[in-house]
Design an enzyme around this catalytic site. Structure first.
Site, PDB file in Angstrom:
ATOM      1  N   HIS A  92       5.128 -18.809  -1.682  1.00 45.24           N
ATOM      2  CA  HIS A  92       4.042 -17.909  -1.257  1.00 45.24           C
ATOM      3  C   HIS A  92       2.913 -18.771  -2.034  1.00 45.24           C
ATOM      4  O   HIS A  92       2.225 -18.427  -3.110  1.00 45.24           O
ATOM      5  CB  HIS A  92       4.240 -16.461  -1.786  1.00 45.24           C
ATOM      6  N   ARG A 105       3.036 -16.273   8.486  1.00 42.35           N
ATOM      7  CA  ARG A 105       3.956 -15.566   7.433  1.00 42.35           C
ATOM      8  C   ARG A 105       5.251 -15.315   8.253  1.00 42.35           C
ATOM      9  O   ARG A 105       5.372 -14.618   9.305  1.00 42.35           O
ATOM     10  CB  ARG A 105       3.347 -14.249   7.088  1.00 42.35           C
ATOM     11  N   ARG A 118      -7.784 -13.903  -3.558  1.00 40.42           N
ATOM     12  CA  ARG A 118      -7.158 -14.565  -2.326  1.00 40.42           C
ATOM     13  C   ARG A 118      -8.132 -15.133  -1.535  1.00 40.42           C
ATOM     14  O   ARG A 118      -8.261 -15.811  -0.811  1.00 40.42           O
ATOM     15  CB  ARG A 118      -6.273 -13.310  -1.497  1.00 40.42           C
TER      16      ARG A 118
HETATM   17  N1  NVA Z   1       7.952 -10.929  -2.966  1.00 45.96           N
HETATM   18  C1  NVA Z   1       7.388 -10.324  -2.150  1.00 45.96           C
HETATM   19  C2  NVA Z   1       5.910 -10.733  -2.112  1.00 45.96           C
HETATM   20  C3  NVA Z   1       4.764  -9.786  -0.892  1.00 45.96           C
HETATM   21  C4  NVA Z   1       3.599 -10.167  -1.089  1.00 45.96           C
HETATM   22  C5  NVA Z   1       7.756 -10.635  -0.575  1.00 45.96           C
HETATM   23  O1  NVA Z   1       8.276 -11.425  -0.260  1.00 45.96           O
HETATM   24  O2  NVA Z   1       8.044  -9.287  -0.071  1.00 45.96           O
HETATM   25  N1   CP Z   2       0.431 -10.659  -2.107  1.00 43.85           N
HETATM   26  C1   CP Z   2       0.400 -10.464  -0.866  1.00 43.85           C
HETATM   27  O1   CP Z   2       0.525 -11.463  -0.371  1.00 43.85           O
HETATM   28  O2   CP Z   2       0.031  -9.427   0.029  1.00 43.85           O
HETATM   29  P1   CP Z   2       0.213  -8.917   1.411  1.00 43.85           P
HETATM   30  O3   CP Z   2       1.705  -8.872   1.591  1.00 43.85           O
HETATM   31  O4   CP Z   2      -0.314  -7.675   1.431  1.00 43.85           O
HETATM   32  O5   CP Z   2      -0.484  -9.926   2.126  1.00 43.85           O
END
Ligand code: NVA
Ligand code: CP
Length: 299
Positions: A131, A104, A287
């Site tokens: 994502h 990530r 998930r």
């Molecule tokens: N669009 C959000 C998704 C978090 C899971 C972000 O990138 O912070």
């Molecule tokens: N939806 C999602 O990816 O959540 P987190 O940021 O908690 O991993």
């Protein structure tokens, strides 16, 4: 032989995505029946988190354990990554020991570069662009609750961000329509519009987008890394809240989805997210199951 990576939904064809969703539903049933399934014994997933996470971290770690393997969590600050060791070197080192890597981070080019130098599968756990793991869980949730998504209609309301981009890819690959309502200055990135143009409609009216939708989806107005733009974004998005009136325009049995974390009374009202049409916690649980199917397939 080079490994198969999952940096974007576009790395898989429609059939493979459908098979993963079916398999995720099967794995969920097996888990609920207490069936032990440990094909990844002695395998390790290295997880690199340059941004915060609750769902992604817990689902990958628990998923690896349930499949018989393990996961290690690496944060840039505790490793040499934070001190500037090149991605090319880090990728060669980690992939000589771990069996898969989940990353990530911010720039999508970083996961691409890592994958280029990795001997083992690399999974995108969120970048600024996409994502894809979230979409596996969302498609699974849609299929569990309403059956096939082919020919369906989804309204995306809010920011044209990473999660929106993955919904756009999913709409093209899996043959459903995505109606996207964003403020003009927060539209999805042009390359995603071009690639997915036959599957999407762009407008700026959340009410028009929601009409006759099978699924209404939103996400935070300020993604990770955009914290300093919060006030400006709140002003730009104030008419893009998914409230009861917006949900009332969708189909009577429409689902409300949100990848979480959610900000109540901003992108969604409490009454919608806590209401009968909201499936956000099923999405979150899924998930785990969807990524177990992905890990089983890639590793
Ligand atoms: N669009 C959000 C998704 C978090 C899971 C972000 O990138 O912070
Ligand atoms: N939806 C999602 O990816 O959540 P987190 O940021 O908690 O991993």
């Amino acid at each position: 032989m080079s490994s198969q990576h999952f940096l974007s939904l576009n790395d898989l064809d429609a059939n493979t995505i459908r098979n993963l969703v079916d398999r995720a539903i099967e794995l969920k049933a097996m888990l609920n029946q207490g069936v032990e399934h440990t094909p990844l014994k002695h395998k390790t997933l290295a997880m690199i988190f340059s941004k915060s996470s609750t769902r992604t971290r817990v689902s990958f770690e628990v998923g690896m354990r349930q499949l018989g393997g393990g996961a290690i969590n690496l944060t840039p600050n505790d490793t040499q990554i934070g001190r500037g060791e090149p991605i090319e070197d880090t990728a060669r080192v980690i992939s000589s020991m771990a069996d898969g890597v989940m990353i990530r981070t911010d720039a999508h080019s970083k996961v691409e570069l890592f994958a280029e130098y990795s001997k083992v599968p690399v999974i995108n756990g969120l970048t600024d662009d996409v994502h894809p793991c979230q979409l596996l869980a969302d498609l699974m949730t849609w299929q569990e609750l309403r059956g096939d998504f082919k020919g369906g209609r989804v309204a995306w309301i809010g920011d044209g961000n990473n999660v929106c981009h993955s919904w756009m890819n999913a709409a093209r690959l899996l043959d459903f329509k995505l109606i996207i309502a964003t403020p003009p200055e927060f539209a999805p990135a042009p390359e995603f519009i071009t690639l997915n143009q036959n599957a999407i409609e762009l407008n700026h009216d959340p009410r028009a987008a929601a009409e006759h939708a099978d699924v209404v989806v939103t996400d935070t107005w300020a993604s990770m890394g955009q914290e300093s733009e919060k006030a400006q974004r709140e002003a730009a998005f104030k008419d893009y809240c998914v409230d009861d009136e917006v949900m009332g325009l969708a189909k009577a049995d429409a689902l409300f989805m949100h990848c979480l974390p959610a900000y109540r009374e901003m992108e969604v009202t409490t009454s919608v997210i806590e209401g009968a049409q909201s499936v956000v916690f099923q999405e979150a649980e899924n998930r785990l199951h969807a990524q177990k199917a992905l890990l089983e397939y890639l590793l």
